[in-house]
Design an enzyme around this catalytic site. Sequence first.
Site, PDB file in Angstrom:
ATOM      1  N   ASN A   1      -6.177  -2.791   1.873  1.00  0.00           N
ATOM      2  CA  ASN A   1      -6.124  -4.241   1.984  1.00  0.00           C
ATOM      3  C   ASN A   1      -7.537  -4.789   2.087  1.00  0.00           C
ATOM      4  O   ASN A   1      -8.405  -4.167   2.694  1.00  0.00           O
ATOM      5  CB  ASN A   1      -5.346  -4.661   3.229  1.00  0.00           C
ATOM      6  CG  ASN A   1      -3.851  -4.495   3.075  1.00  0.00           C
ATOM      7  OD1 ASN A   1      -3.332  -4.403   1.974  1.00  0.00           O
ATOM      8  ND2 ASN A   1      -3.141  -4.453   4.183  1.00  0.00           N
ATOM      9  N   ARG A   4       0.829  -1.221   0.000  1.00  0.00           N
ATOM     10  CA  ARG A   4       0.000   0.000   0.000  1.00  0.00           C
ATOM     11  C   ARG A   4       0.854   1.257   0.000  1.00  0.00           C
ATOM     12  O   ARG A   4       0.559   2.219  -0.714  1.00  0.00           O
ATOM     13  CB  ARG A   4      -0.949   0.005   1.192  1.00  0.00           C
ATOM     14  CG  ARG A   4      -2.032  -1.060   1.101  1.00  0.00           C
ATOM     15  CD  ARG A   4      -2.899  -1.079   2.338  1.00  0.00           C
ATOM     16  NE  ARG A   4      -2.070  -1.372   3.494  1.00  0.00           N
ATOM     17  CZ  ARG A   4      -2.359  -1.030   4.749  1.00  0.00           C
ATOM     18  NH1 ARG A   4      -3.468  -0.379   5.011  1.00  0.00           N
ATOM     19  NH2 ARG A   4      -1.551  -1.331   5.738  1.00  0.00           N
TER      20      ARG A   4
END
Length: 89
Positions: free
Chosen positions: A36, A18
């Site tokens: 996520n 990320r």
Amino acid sequence: MIRKHAVVRGEVQGVGFRFHTQATASKLGVNGFVQNLADGSVDVEIEAEEAAVDRMLAWLREGPTWAIVRSVDVSELAPRGDKGFEIKQ
């Protein structure tokens, strides 16, 4: 402007995916978000000019060095006019 939704599957959680996605999006001038998912995949929405979106999708198919990307499923969305790129929890 175009917007795409991508679900990245493989070994993509717990490897900084990320954070590297956010850094790459900022570098390319891409707006949207990354988060996520409970199944171990990573959900990404990106919005920018087509060339920047294409470069971002190419990066997502590789990911950071220590990630193992097995697949990226991409679909089209209507642009929303997002500003910036955020990491959602």
